[in-house]
Design an enzyme around this catalytic site. Structure first.
Site, PDB file in Angstrom:
ATOM      1  N   GLU A 144     -10.063  -3.040  -3.508  1.00 46.52           N
ATOM      2  CA  GLU A 144      -9.745  -4.435  -3.191  1.00 46.52           C
ATOM      3  C   GLU A 144     -10.847  -5.394  -3.615  1.00 46.52           C
ATOM      4  O   GLU A 144     -11.454  -6.088  -2.789  1.00 46.52           O
ATOM      5  CB  GLU A 144      -9.438  -4.589  -1.694  1.00 46.52           C
ATOM      6  CG  GLU A 144      -8.197  -3.833  -1.264  1.00 46.52           C
ATOM      7  CD  GLU A 144      -7.903  -3.898   0.227  1.00 46.52           C
ATOM      8  OE1 GLU A 144      -8.772  -4.395   0.970  1.00 46.52           O
ATOM      9  OE2 GLU A 144      -6.846  -3.438   0.651  1.00 46.52           O
ATOM     10  N   GLU A 321      -1.209   0.482  -0.959  1.00 45.83           N
ATOM     11  CA  GLU A 321      -1.259   0.495   0.506  1.00 45.83           C
ATOM     12  C   GLU A 321      -0.090  -0.344   1.017  1.00 45.83           C
ATOM     13  O   GLU A 321      -0.022  -1.534   0.751  1.00 45.83           O
ATOM     14  CB  GLU A 321      -2.581  -0.096   1.023  1.00 45.83           C
ATOM     15  CG  GLU A 321      -3.830   0.628   0.529  1.00 45.83           C
ATOM     16  CD  GLU A 321      -5.123   0.051   1.117  1.00 45.83           C
ATOM     17  OE1 GLU A 321      -5.041  -0.807   2.014  1.00 45.83           O
ATOM     18  OE2 GLU A 321      -6.201   0.453   0.644  1.00 45.83           O
TER      19      GLU A 321
END
Lengths: 638, 638, 638
Positions: A144, A321
């Site tokens: 991320e 995710e």
């Protein structure tokens, strides 16, 4: 390619004795993928140069033995304490000059060369060891990028890097740059801001009033470039040792770096989809909308990112995710409406995802994310999402294939434009992302599937409509390509409002080839002062005064043009419309589109062979004669 | 013991010639107590080691000669400049790393050893001189620990102290702690946060995203402990030289340190009651409530603290500072409704106070509190409160005695739980104090008197109802004691949700002895999305999904259980109810209670021999057939 | 003196080849003035001591040759990088201790002696070169003192300067001050804050809770004085070489320094009038008002500053920068309603302006103000304001003369009082400026012209009404002068509430000569709890309890006096009234005034020979039988 499911797993969090049972349950559920490793640097390299691979070898073996394919993450988002002690200045610094220190994650400055070297070392060590491991079927770099506002850093390392980057932007004789060229390009004469040397240039924070927007915008470009370089180095190292595809897991509405450029160095784009957290935290909706979709998420936010990352991945993309229940990090963390985990999964597949991985296998009872749901509860009992994942798994039997198709509508998305609007919003709360998202929603409310295109797209063949809102810098090549496209084109406001150095060009914008349309003046307005538009709807917050051009397509109630032809198939929109304005423009200008106004909260998406409907509302809806329950998914073979 | 009145006085602020007249007027008013000295360090010790006691000797003599008893305060809340010059690093540091410097008060870090030594020296010097003074009838340590957010400090001294404290929490071999034990307890594996040495541990501020909640919670415990130690040292020194009781004056809604533990080292608990300032600043009420009670204060906030500090003082408690008029420090500083100073005084006595001291004798015309009213105006004319104090004095003739009695309802209050909720609220705005206060208010609206109990209470004999809401860490001994109690018990939500190291225990909470009731999932919700409850009222902001357990006592309109039996006399509540829900639960579950729904703004309180009603509303009310004017007080002998 | 127009121009921003055409277009438009130079330090002195005057010589020649008069600005608001490198500690420091660094403008601390010397050098060099230049007809010192909150600096230079300033305020023996006198004056005994030496005194930021208000207020006075001194030095240097008048361009609602005292060293006051930006940013109006006047500006804000700066300039004042279209810096930047540039220009003349200069000639396509409109667009095409300026120019033929006259109403404006209210607002959001502005608006809604007077005014001859609201420190000489004035006097609340050292005086305020009126108690209140007043309207936010005095002029509905006579012609107002209250007080107390309640948004102003009406509303209005369009201006010869 098959539609697959997966899960994120942290063997280092659990007793080794439990791994085999976990692996078997994953396999029994039908999962294909298991992502591991991305926060375990300290376990892999407990002290500098001392590696401990045993546990990871065994974890990969156990998972592989159960038939799972491993996605192996590089752990550079969580440098251990010893790395930080060795490089005490490796941290990012915030706008106020405060060091963003050790104790959570992403505690590094992308510009710090020492940390970059440490990252290379651990990535190389991992790639050497696992590059040919038959169970390692894909890689993930870091985790991320940009999460927790970590792209912009006001550290000394960033300052030094910025100076060198500027030298390269404004090359001079010998090793140094041409400082006069920079001064001229930035208009530094304005407030006696001319520099005599690149080493005089600082970062644009902590100034008395706003810094030169050219300065800020250059810093934004530099900062994005640092992310690209950081990622590229990892990808290059991995490729030396492995043929498995490499991905990164992007986030929602992180626009501080150019995902297209990062994506150029990777094989797969993936993203981490948290619909409820994002609705609370990032969509920017009003309270009524947040109430209506509190347990479902915004009906367009996920789809937008699916389409965006499909473009970033050049067609190959995953959910790395997927939110499986309440999370821990949003202002409020409600439970998803029953069925939403299934809906989110299918929506991803409808937009072309190859894989949907749930985050995480088992809720961790400790540390920062202990309130983040998983497929299992902390006591290993199945949580709600487990059942919905099983349901999706069963349904995949009927629709096993990813079958993408070009959409009728394309929207150009330009990270550089987002930086430009952010540097100079001109009105409080105005954002490029918000503008593009408004146009995207209008398309979706009309039942249209959308492709997102990068700003360097030049081939628009096959599109009935190309939207390019808000591109503050618009290269001439793009203008030409759009002028020569077969598609209907809608662009503006603020199109081509700045040259590459953040100056207003002359002739004034949009300077469309062959058109004298001119933005004579711009104004931003209080949100509570909308300007009504003839035929319904309103323009609000941002409005341009247009002169010249061809046919007037739309005007305010007062007769001021807000949409004007630059060419028979090209329309400039000089304001920020609401859904009614945007939808009417699309319907009016592109009658060829197969438009169908969707019921509240329902969205439609086509693949090559299927038509999907998704009911994001919490009430039953009717679509095409069929009843859809709340959180319902309908699939029809075309 | 007699009900007495007192006042706070600063002889150093006034010409010595005025002291005798002031003392006489105090005595004429009927005051018993005069508190002095607590900000006068610079007057007592103008330069290091040079003491000037003459003025204080004379002040005590003058006051004593008038028949007043002196409460002598240690002046450590206001270290003089010379102390700060000697210890330039003695200041607390805020979360952003900014030093909280000299120039007001409370400018010290509780962890600074050098400052602690200076404090000991001045306290010892005072105690030596005045420990046997016949006029010094009580002591006060420091002033308002924790006021101005002074418990948490991110200084180097705090960091060093925290490391040593952790070593003691996780003892290892030799002098050092067991760092592996700490890593395991905190789940540091989560993001590669494991430490190799206690000296690697920093304070949990300025991290990129949230720090490990176990880390933050440990720091909260450490910080509370520092206050306890700081106070204990003072008390121990004073006791060496004096037999007079020792108090500290606590504040309202300061929860950053464990008042029970500080109280263990003292003889009397006292607090500083500013009903109007607190309503504006700390109650957390909505605008309508703030308007309705702007000139009266919240009807339950004072009572709650009376009951809390009665527990902290193990029965002995005072008001050390009673608001006498407008104050200077709240966002808005209105005048109390006429009669409120009397009401507040009587309410304190009804809750068992031994003394009510008004702050301050005369309004100071200078410095920070020049807009803070006193019993006298700056020109020594009587202010409004003077008359109301005289009225109370006259009325005390009829009811001279403190006569406490055990209440029918007990609420457990656990500072550790407040830290836990604060570390991990899970939903914006959720606070343990707020939850407990909501339950307290529900009891009071039913006309019930309440005792507050510390979390280590194990004997519940005599209570009809014990409430233990929100205790995130709930020791097994407490569970057993409640299970074995005769009282009806209501507990939850989030009960036993964490073990002592801030991890989620398995089996999942609440893990009640003999019950399989399980909190399967938790969610927080937007405040504007209440979930209606069958029978009226709603749960909002926080809601748990309950599985197992015994009889369902209450459900949402959708049938989800929100109150479930763990045992025939023990009920778990899995959500945050409103007053309607809380009141109905109490009425339903404990029919034996003598419940009487109070009119708006009216509250009731019983002592052993009296029943009191207080009208906090600004309108006349009827209670039991009697008319009560606004700000009215009714007393009935039982 | 003639009414003239002018413009701000930056020759250094444009190719030299364009200067002549620009100058000719200015002259053709009829402009008299062209202001240049104020940001060009780097062009004038590229390196220390190396001057480059050639370009400026030529620019002045070209402009002068076209018949324009040059206003030459000193460039000290934009020190070049080399100055900052030479004096790395010259920057101001904000309240949080962050250095406000290089990269925009106003990046200097007024107290820094090294920077002051650099400023003197460049000013002297300019004055030497251009002091006798026939085209240089006026000077401007620096630019917008105080803009971007630059008066208050918490730097070491400021701290050192403050200590020396305090030594002079409290003179002692020898070279040092009398620290005991300071301690006594500030009431430092309060919290053991006494100092032993002036070098112990710090700046009043980063304290744990509020610093001593006497300390803060002294720092505010010192900070203002630093601006006065900085400006005085420049003016004195210029006067050595030039006879041209010297001005400074002040801003709107900058109250951190005493403009009267700066004005004492200058010949002309001027200000930079940005009606739309100010409405969004500084007026402090509610949303409804901001909507109603979004494209016109507040109807009183400009006029107030016109009247204020007429006083600061002792009659001689200009608009140095007039907003000509949308600006770049406010939260929202709408376009002015057509006609408003003309209205604003005429309104300035109606209030006695000698010149109105538009900012700027041509919109700059680069740097910070690229979104700031000019008379020309960046492509040199005439923008909207060009036409309105031409219209004003044509209309000036009919009314060429500035012809001021004394107004019937005077309002005393005291910067020191603004600091005092700011140091101690007592209620959230209360400000002295806001109070005075409320009274000013009440006058204007009654059609009254107003003069503003400095706090040292003692001669009130010719005024029917003198208003002196909110003067927290009120010298006895002013009280006497008002007591002896022929005018009706209205003063309060908070009048004379503090002595010169910020202490509450005894006898209590207002201590009017010959009156026993006493403010017995004060309270601040939530804005949503207004106290109704008999006869209509309300007092809100601030209310005093008045005792004694003469006739009660006005009471609340409950009968509490809020306006009371101190003398037959002097009325004290003990609260913050709304427009209804203020207007009724004026009408009732001064029947001799020629009052005319204006229609919504319309304002009236008289010169010696003319009566003007201005329609600030966006609807047509009727005034005296005539129709006024939106943005209309009516002029009638008296």
């Amino acid at each position: 390619m098959n539609r697959t499911l997966g899960v994120c797993y942290y063997p280092e969090h659990w007793p080794e004795a439990q791994w085999a049972e976990d692996a078997q349950r994953m396999a029994d559920l039908g999962l294909t993928w298991v992502r591991i490793g991305e926060f375990a640097w300290k376990r892999m390299e407990p002290r500098e140069g001392e590696y401990d691979w045993g546990w990871l070898d065994r974890a990969i073996d156990v998972l592989g033995a159960a038939g799972l394919k491993v996605v192996l993450g590089t752990p550079t988002a969580t440098p251990p304490k010893w790395v930080c002690k060795k490089h005490p200045d490796m941290f990012a610094v915030d706008e106020n000059g405060h060091v963003r220190g050790y104790g959570s994650r992403r505690h590094y400055c992308f510009s710090h060369q020492g940390f970059l070297e440490e990252s290379c070392k651990i990535v190389r060590a991992m790639a050497e060891r696992y590059g040919r491991d038959p169970h390692v079927a894909a890689w993930q770099t870091d985790n991320e990028y940009g999460c927790h506002d970590t792209v912009l850093s006001y550290s000394d390392a960033a300052r030094d890097g910025f100076r060198d980057w500027l030298r390269a932007q404004f090359p001079g004789e010998g090793n140094d740059g041409d400082i006069d060229a920079l001064n001229a390009a930035w208009g530094n004469v304005f407030w006696s801001m001319d520099y005599d040397d690149f080493d005089e240039i600082g970062l644009p924070n902590l100034t008395v009033t706003e810094a030169n927007p050219a300065h800020v915008h250059a810093f934004r470009r530099f900062s994005s470039e640092q992310v690209v370089l950081f990622n590229r180095v990892q990808a290059e190292i991995i490729r030396q040792f492995s043929d498995a595809p490499i991905a990164h897991n992007y986030m929602g509405r992180v626009t501080e770096f150019d995902h297209f450029k990062v994506g150029d160095d990777l094989d797969i784009a993936s993203w981490d989809s948290y619909p409820l957290g994002f609705l609370e935290d990032r969509v920017g909706a009003d309270a009524a909308h947040q109430r209506a979709y509190a347990r479902q998420g915004d009906p367009d936010f996920q789809a937008f990112h699916h389409d965006l990352y499909r473009a970033v991945g050049k067609g190959r993309w995953w959910i790395m995710e997927q939110q499986p229940g309440p999370v821990n990090w949003a202002p409020y963390n409600p439970s998803p409406l029953p069925g939403m985990v299934r809906l989110w999964s299918w929506e991803a597949f409808a937009h072309g995802a190859e894989a949907v991985c749930y985050f995480r296998w088992r809720q961790a009872p400790f540390a920062q994310e202990q309130m983040h749901a998983g497929l299992l509860r902390p006591d290993s009992v199945e949580a709600e999402a487990f059942g919905e994942a099983a349901e999706v798994m069963a349904e995949l039997a009927e629709a096993p294939e990813v079958s993408p198709v070009q959409a009728p509508v394309a929207i150009v998305f330009d990270y550089d434009a987002d930086w430009a609007w952010s540097v100079q919003p001109h009105g409080a709360g105005l954002s490029y992302f918000g503008l593009v998202f408004d146009w995207y929603r209008a398309c979706r409310k009309l039942g249209l599937s959308v492709d997102i295109l990068p700003p360097d797209a030049r081939d628009f063949a096959g599109y009935a409509l190309v939207l390019a809102p808000g591109m503050m810098h618009m290269p001439d090549e793009l203008k030409s390509a759009l002028q020569n496209a077969d598609a209907e084109v809608i662009f503006g406001p603020r199109a081509a409002a700045r040259d590459v150095d953040f100056n207003i060009p002359t002739p004034l914008p949009p300077a469309w080839p062959g058109s004298d349309l001119t933005v004579a003046r711009v104004q931003s307005m209080r949100p509570d002062l909308p300007v009504p538009v003839q035929g319904g709807g309103a323009v609000s917050r941002y409005l341009e005064q247009l002169e010249g051009g061809g046919d007037v397509v739309m005007t305010t109630d007062d007769g001021a043009p807000i949409a004007v032809r630059c060419a028979p198939h090209v329309t400039y929109v000089g304001g920020w419309g609401d859904d009614a304005v945007h939808m009417r423009l699309i319907e009016t200008l592109v009658p060829a589109l197969e438009v169908d106004r969707m019921p509240e909260g329902v969205r439609r998406r086509d693949t090559a062979t299927e038509r999907f409907w998704f009911n994001y509302s919490d009430r039953p809806m009717q679509v095409g004669g069929r009843d859809m329950p709340p959180a319902g998914v309908s699939r029809q073979t075309l």
